[in-house]
Design a protein around this motif. Sequence first.
Motif, PDB file in Angstrom:
ATOM      1  N   UNK A 199      38.159  41.934  32.662  1.00  0.00           N
ATOM      2  CA  UNK A 199      37.867  43.077  33.091  1.00  0.00           C
ATOM      3  C   UNK A 199      38.292  43.330  34.642  1.00  0.00           C
ATOM      4  N   UNK A 200      38.856  44.439  34.763  1.00  0.00           N
ATOM      5  CA  UNK A 200      39.522  44.797  36.143  1.00  0.00           C
ATOM      6  C   UNK A 200      38.150  44.969  37.234  1.00  0.00           C
ATOM      7  N   UNK A 201      38.044  44.226  38.158  1.00  0.00           N
ATOM      8  CA  UNK A 201      37.032  44.200  38.918  1.00  0.00           C
ATOM      9  C   UNK A 201      37.598  44.491  40.526  1.00  0.00           C
ATOM     10  N   UNK A 202      36.710  45.560  41.229  1.00  0.00           N
ATOM     11  CA  UNK A 202      37.011  45.753  42.356  1.00  0.00           C
ATOM     12  C   UNK A 202      35.928  46.303  43.278  1.00  0.00           C
ATOM     13  N   UNK A 203      35.562  45.648  44.301  1.00  0.00           N
ATOM     14  CA  UNK A 203      34.405  46.368  45.226  1.00  0.00           C
ATOM     15  C   UNK A 203      35.177  46.567  46.414  1.00  0.00           C
ATOM     16  N   UNK A 204      35.326  47.797  46.904  1.00  0.00           N
ATOM     17  CA  UNK A 204      35.897  48.079  48.159  1.00  0.00           C
ATOM     18  C   UNK A 204      35.156  47.596  49.544  1.00  0.00           C
ATOM     19  N   UNK A 247      35.698  56.839  29.012  1.00  0.00           N
ATOM     20  CA  UNK A 247      37.350  56.423  28.615  1.00  0.00           C
ATOM     21  C   UNK A 247      37.913  55.555  29.622  1.00  0.00           C
ATOM     22  N   UNK A 248      38.553  54.427  29.107  1.00  0.00           N
ATOM     23  CA  UNK A 248      39.084  53.473  29.820  1.00  0.00           C
ATOM     24  C   UNK A 248      40.588  52.982  29.065  1.00  0.00           C
ATOM     25  N   UNK A 249      41.125  52.045  29.932  1.00  0.00           N
ATOM     26  CA  UNK A 249      42.494  51.375  29.286  1.00  0.00           C
ATOM     27  C   UNK A 249      42.065  50.143  28.764  1.00  0.00           C
ATOM     28  N   UNK A 250      42.103  50.064  27.321  1.00  0.00           N
ATOM     29  CA  UNK A 250      41.555  49.007  26.477  1.00  0.00           C
ATOM     30  C   UNK A 250      42.599  48.444  25.732  1.00  0.00           C
ATOM     31  N   UNK A 251      42.936  47.076  26.000  1.00  0.00           N
ATOM     32  CA  UNK A 251      44.043  46.530  25.372  1.00  0.00           C
ATOM     33  C   UNK A 251      45.306  47.358  25.033  1.00  0.00           C
ATOM     34  N   UNK A 252      45.870  47.956  26.295  1.00  0.00           N
ATOM     35  CA  UNK A 252      46.989  48.870  26.192  1.00  0.00           C
ATOM     36  C   UNK A 252      47.024  50.305  26.032  1.00  0.00           C
ATOM     37  N   UNK A 253      45.888  50.706  25.633  1.00  0.00           N
ATOM     38  CA  UNK A 253      45.858  51.967  25.375  1.00  0.00           C
ATOM     39  C   UNK A 253      44.720  52.785  25.714  1.00  0.00           C
ATOM     40  N   UNK A 255      41.106  43.412  27.202  1.00  0.00           N
ATOM     41  CA  UNK A 255      41.422  43.670  28.337  1.00  0.00           C
ATOM     42  C   UNK A 255      41.027  45.226  28.872  1.00  0.00           C
ATOM     43  N   UNK A 256      39.918  45.275  29.950  1.00  0.00           N
ATOM     44  CA  UNK A 256      39.602  46.530  30.311  1.00  0.00           C
ATOM     45  C   UNK A 256      39.983  46.953  31.476  1.00  0.00           C
TER      46      UNK A 256
END
Length: 244
Positions: free
Chosen positions: A8-13, A64-70, A88-89
Amino acid sequence: LKEITYKIHRFNPEKDSKPYFQAYTFPLKPAMTVLEGLYYILEYLDHTLSFRSSCRMAVCGSCAMHINGKYRLACNTQITSLKSKMVVVQPLLHLPNLKDLVVDHTGFFENLIAIKPWLLGQEPVPEREYLQSPKERKKLDVVTECIMCQACYASCPVAGTDNKYFGPHSFLKVLRFVNDSRDSVTMERLQQVAGETGVFRCHTIFNCQDVCPKHLDPAGAIAQLKMAATLEKLKGKLKTQASV
Ligand code: F3S
């Protein structure tokens, strides 16, 4: 499969200088959706994960998210349908990433509001309601089902390079009002979408059509608007530089 791994894409500004991927492995239940997997992680593995969801039945468009390339809706994507041991999210593209899988939707809605997605112009305003025949109403069927999930916007490379480009979701709405017998500003609507940030910027990439979870056809709507604008230009009624 007994287990599944999410990356999972993680980001905490507030504490991260740049985004990174974090992996989680957990037991896979029958018919589990990608969204249920995210909730499993949130409840049992990591309370700090942020993502959006609401209806869990492909109606609200929040997940809606980008999940395994789509781009897909997490709530109506079964993990086994991805045919992979790894999910992969990532968040939607073209919009500022606020935290993990959450983006700022302001730009998307600003572009939508710019095209005035409401009925306009019919005078006099009726006391009770605008009348419309079943045949006239039928014309709106295909375009009213948009749930504003933003998958089309995120997948469009033109939207990615110009944040003023109205975007496929907006054009779908414009066509909805151009086709609506109760709206009477068709020429103004065509004039607007034939402008600099309008339909003639579309490169006919078709990503928008490919990712729509409701199987709508924003690319087809754009083609219809291009055609209508070009015809009006040929008749001398449109002032813009529309060309095919
Ligand atoms: Fe973008 Fe769809 Fe056109 S992906 S370029 S709006 S056909």
